[in-house]
Structure formats: C-alpha cells, structure tokens
Design an enzyme around this catalytic site. Structure first.
Site, PDB file in Angstrom:
ATOM      1  N   TRP A 101       0.814  -1.215   0.102  1.00 26.52           N
ATOM      2  CA  TRP A 101      -0.034  -0.076   0.095  1.00 26.52           C
ATOM      3  C   TRP A 101       0.757   1.303  -0.003  1.00 26.52           C
ATOM      4  O   TRP A 101       0.561   2.426  -0.538  1.00 26.52           O
ATOM      5  CB  TRP A 101      -1.033  -0.143   1.084  1.00 26.52           C
ATOM      6  N   ASP A 168      -2.040   6.564   6.497  1.00 26.76           N
ATOM      7  CA  ASP A 168      -3.092   5.614   5.871  1.00 26.76           C
ATOM      8  C   ASP A 168      -3.442   4.665   7.029  1.00 26.76           C
ATOM      9  O   ASP A 168      -2.477   3.932   7.309  1.00 26.76           O
ATOM     10  CB  ASP A 168      -2.487   4.808   4.629  1.00 26.76           C
ATOM     11  N   LYS A 194     -12.938  -2.138   6.566  1.00 25.20           N
ATOM     12  CA  LYS A 194     -12.424  -3.008   7.575  1.00 25.20           C
ATOM     13  C   LYS A 194     -12.927  -2.853   8.814  1.00 25.20           C
ATOM     14  O   LYS A 194     -13.426  -3.803   9.464  1.00 25.20           O
ATOM     15  CB  LYS A 194     -10.791  -2.920   7.438  1.00 25.20           C
TER      16      LYS A 194
END
Lengths: 358, 358
Positions: A101, A168, A194
């Site tokens: 990511w 993030d 999530k």
C-alpha cells in the site's frame, strides 16, 4: 446456515448489532416512511445523521475545528494521488515503505512528478517489520501506512515528526486512540471496509491549513477544500455508507469507546500470537514489536497444510483465513467486529488442527 | 408510518421489492452466513454477482465486448474531470450546455486546460429546452447531458455524431433503450442514485479503444484502463452498491425490460404534463419537445402557493416535491421506481390543491 465466523481482511465483518439495526429500519428509517438510501443528502434527515457522525468521530479522536472530517469516495487508492495533488508544495515529500500500500502511494507520487524520497523501507526482509526512521523537520509531509494488512505489521506507536504526518489508517481506523496533536497529524484517512462499515466510503481527517495548500490547477472534485467548504456535500456522498459508518460509531461507543476497543483487540491478538509462538507448528510472519493487532499473518509448515487448514476451517464455519496471494500462508483478520469468542474458537481450531496434522 | 410516496430528485425512490429483498438477506446473503457487505470483492461469491451485473447491463443496452462496463466511485462529478483526462487527445472537445451539470463538466475541461468549445447552449432561456447543434466530425468527443434534473429537460433522442459521443445519463440511466452504435456512443455514464440504486456507485460504459487514449501522466486510479484491466477491482469497489444495482437490474427485467419501463415512464409523464398544460394554475418549465420523462419541473402562480403545496403534500405522505433551489417552484421526479399509482395519487392531489387554492 447461521452466521459464520468472519476473519476476512476486507471487506470484513461488521458488528451483528449494527447489521440488525440497519436491517430493521431498511425500508423505513426511524419510522419516516422511506429508506435512508432514498432521500436527499441535502435534506434535514440525512444532514442531521451526517453531522452527528462527524461530531462523534471528532469526539473519538479528540480533535477540534482545525481539522475537517470528510466522507469521500475512491478508497485509499484515490488518496494516493489526491495527497500529493493537494498538499505537496515544491519541497520534498518523505515516504516510509512498509508494503504494497505504501508502494502504491509512492508510485502515484512519482506519477505526480513531485520530489519524493523513500526514507526507510523493510522491503529487503519482505516487509516483516516497521523500520526505524526520522522524517526531516522541513519535509512537505511524512507519509506512513499505520497497519499493513498483507504482512500483519503495525506501528506500535505513530511517529511524532515536526513535518505534517500523513497516515493511511485504512486497516486500523477506529481501533485505538490516536493523539493527533502529539503526532502532528496533518492527514489521517482510511477506507471504511475493514473497521468502519461497508466499502465505498473513505474517511479523511485533514488539517484545514494543510488542505489550503492546494492549487487551482487541481480538478475541483479532487480538492479537499471543495469538500471542506461543502461539508462533504459538494456532490452526492455515499449516503448509505455514511449511515452504516454512523451506526458503527454508536456501536464503538456502546463498547466503551476506543480505549475499551483497543484493550479487547490486544487480548484477541495476544491469544493468537501466544498460541503461534508457543507452537513448533505455526509460525508468525511479522517480527515482535511490529505485529499488527488487526491482521495476524502466519503459516503452517507447508503450503499444502495451509490449504488444508483453510478448507477445514471453512467446514467449521470460519471464513477468510487464506493469506494474501503475495505472502501465501494464512491470515486471521481480527478487526473490531470480530469477537473474543470468535478468536477463542479459532484458537481451539488451530490447536486441534496441529494435533491432527502436526 | 407506512411508506411515503417519494418524488425526490436523487437520491430517490428504490423499488420496494428491491429494498425488501435486500432487507431479507441483509445479515445472511443467500444463506451463506454473512452479509454481502462483509466479504472480499475478490472472492467467488461477490465476483459472480459482479460479473452477472455487468452481463445484465450489457444485455439491456445490447452492447458487445468493444465496450467495458465499470463500477466506479466519485459520481458524475469526478467523471467531469476524468473524461478530459482520459480521452482528450489534443484536438477539440465539444460541449453542449444544458444546465448546471454540463456547466460543471465544462468547468473541469477548462481546469484540465484542454481546447474545448461550447457549441450550443440554452442558457439564455434559463435552460428550458435542448438546443439544436451538430458536433464536428473530427472532434475528440462531443459531450451532452441526456437529462437535466433541475430544469426537467431531456433529449427526446440522442444525437448521432461522427465523433465519439459522451453522455452523462445520471438521471435517465436505465429508463429507456439506447442504441449505442447508432449514436456512436464512446462513453455513457451515470451515478446510480436516481434510477439504479443507492448513491456511491458510478456506472461507466466506455468503448475500449477510447479508453486506450489515456496518457501515462494520468494518476493510475483515474485511468479507465486501470479498471478495465482489473474488471473494476483494481481497488475495493462499493460492493453493497453493486449488489443493490444488480437487484435493480433484476427488477427491471421483471418489469419487462427497458422498453416496458419506458412505456410506463411515458404514461406517468404524460399524465402530469397533460394535467399541467390543461390547467390555468400550474405551469411547466420545460418547453414541449424537450420535456423530461424523469423530472417534471413546474410551478403554481406564486412562490407562496408553491410552499403551501409542498407542505400539504408532505402532510398527505408525498415527499421530495420542492423544486431545486436554482429554479424554485415544484418538481416531481418520477424515476423508474415511482409507480403509476403514485403519479395518479399526485395528480389527484394537484387537482384538489388547485380547487382549494386556485
């Protein structure tokens, strides 16, 4: 079939109480005769819900009016591009590379043609730990991913740079308290899918003075300022996602807030890591000190046994345990909505699997 | 309270049968023990749903593999920027200005610093009609908005240029059959929140050769090619929105398909326009020939009476009838999900309101 135990990495388990509440009022929100999906984002009913969700989130993270809470679309992936577009000012942007990511975020910085620098990386050990680093005081911003879903690594504590910190937090959003001032957070964001609800809503918390850096050449819908000025209503937001997010916030409050949630998360993770570390059968991927409370990546002694584990677990009503294709092996994602009882059941299954296959 | 009659402009009414089906399986999708929101977009269960939805949409519009169907995020608003980013090649992009939504698209073309030209506009008569125009054969693309929600105007038939046609169909998506070949459609898109489900999913149908025009300098998440190569799964899509969209597609099929839907839409609109035109009390905004089957914008003789109308309608279980703030007056949005019976009830209310207030 009754409900399975869901260890999926994302989209992932949502608290059953949240789902049931949404289900009950799905065609008739608060007895008003319509679904919350069916009304204007500019109407009183939705606006109240929307503003309440913002207020609750600001209260959880104890942030003031120097920050804006935005409900955007496009996931973390769009943020990778939006961040340099909005807050890079011609200096250097520093990135810490802890996996796929951050690699994607770095790739978009490159496409934006900005002066970026990867100041630390754990790529040489396949991202099994969070590296040590210090951001330059005068960097435009310092960028990290606080939890790395694939490898199961997480910052035990966030850095506290002098430059604005960009986080993030897609996979550990709302899992613990964060002191925004101490860590000098300029931008904190994550997809909801999530810990915070269904896919399709991106939570962005941005310091207003940082957002003000944007230039006129940036497309209007990609400027944070556009949405700050419009309270995220510059265009139609994902209203149902915001509604579900709001229900999740209420659920977190019912659990006792972020500290209480974190305490449970620590117990769930400890149960799994202890079982793995005390076994000569399972092996954890992430190094101690960098281990995630959200995603436990581990493996049996062979890919064949990993496969048998996933299959047998499914037969026992436990899904989502296959490791990410990049890393292989197994992964138990134990986000807020996964109960201690579910983790206990998984632990018992793991012991039994070792007994019969070890 | 039972369900209201919902004439909202968007987000707007969703067929009750769709809502009830989603409600029934909200915590347990197809008896599998999880909500469709709770599982991976890359898993078999979601992937099948996703691919089925694409196949159904392609079948409704009778399009082949030269087109890609993408489920994106960010609404029409993000498309305003994405379109020039992706398909402008250095020639001229031609726009037809029929209201606020084309004005916004033109604004983003300007910010992208492309050579664009507004070849026709109905701005001088407050956008009360669709102007006449011809796109240049060699334009990079010709851009229109097929239905203008605020003013209640709609293209009776789409143009058929030699250059690729780009259609913002946000507010008449899936309301009638469209011959993609005859109209040389290169890109056809819309947010779902009017005719096709909840807000937060943008349907984009793009010709693959058009999408291939994109340059490497465009951010990865904003390239159509990124999502074409990944079947819209380059990052987590709005899975619940796609699920709801798929249910809406099934519902349209149950109604007899797009032609059957269109026939009902014509009857609903005719009932309202006839009542308005035969009255010396109500006045329609849009000129005959340009009138929308989706949004009927009209007014009583005064702003005061408009306000009284909205209030009394709400007391009678009809919501969403206030006109857009730009235009004032009244507006009945009668998308696919609004039944003939609902329109009939509204017509009766309108006659009674005229009798008591006229």
């Amino acid at each position: 079939m009754s409900r399975v135990l869901n260890f999926s990495a994302g989209p992932s388990a949502i608290p059953l109480a949240v789902l049931e509440r949404a289900q009950a009022e799905f065609t008739n929100y608060h007895g008003l005769g319509f679904s919350i999906m069916e009304v204007s984002h500019r109407g009183k009913v939705f606006e109240e819900l929307h503003n309440n969700a913002i207020a609750k989130l600001k209260s959880f993270y104890n942030i003031g009016d120097d920050y804006a809470v935005l409900f955007l679309q496009g996931g973390a992936t769009l943020q990778f591009a939006q961040i340099p577009m909005n807050i890079y000012t011609g200096g250097v942007a520093e990135y810490v590379n802890t996996g796929v990511w951050t690699q994607k975020a770095i790739k978009e910085a490159k496409i934006q043609n900005i002066n970026y620098k990867v100041i630390a990386s754990s790529e040489d050990t396949k991202f099994d730990h969070i590296p040590n680093f210090n951001f330059s005081d005068d960097a435009d911003y310092g960028y990290i991913c606080s939890n790395n879903t694939i490898y199961g690594t997480q910052y035990a504590t966030l850095p506290s740079p002098k430059c604005p910190l960009v986080v993030d937090s897609s996979s550990d959003l709302l899992s613990r308290e964060i002191d925004f001032k101490a860590h000098n957070i300029g931008l904190f964001y994550g997809g909801a899918q999530k810990n915070a609800g269904p896919a399709g809503i991106t939570i962005v918390i941005v310091k207003k003075d940082l957002a003000a850096r944007v230039k006129d050449s940036v497309p209007t819908p990609l400027r944070y300022t556009t949405q700050i000025e419009a309270n995220s209503l510059a265009n139609t937001p994902p209203t149902f996602g915001i509604y579900m997010f709001d229900l999740v916030l209420d659920w977190i409050k019912d659990q006792g807030g972020l500290n209480a949630i974190n305490a449970v998360n620590e117990q769930k993770a400890a149960a799994l890591y202890e079982l793995i570390d005390n076994s000569d059968f399972y092996k954890a991927f992430a190094k101690p000190g960098s281990r995630s409370l959200m995603n436990v990546s581990f493996a049996t002694p062979s890919a064949e046994l990993d496969g048998a584990f996933v299959k047998l677990a499914e037969q026992n009503g436990m899904i989502g345990l296959k490791g990410h294709r990049i890393l292989g092996g197994l992964r138990a994602s134990i986000y807020n909505a996964v109960t201690q009882q579910s983790v206990q059941t998984l632990c018992e299954f793991m012991k039994e699997f070792q007994r019969t296959h070890g």
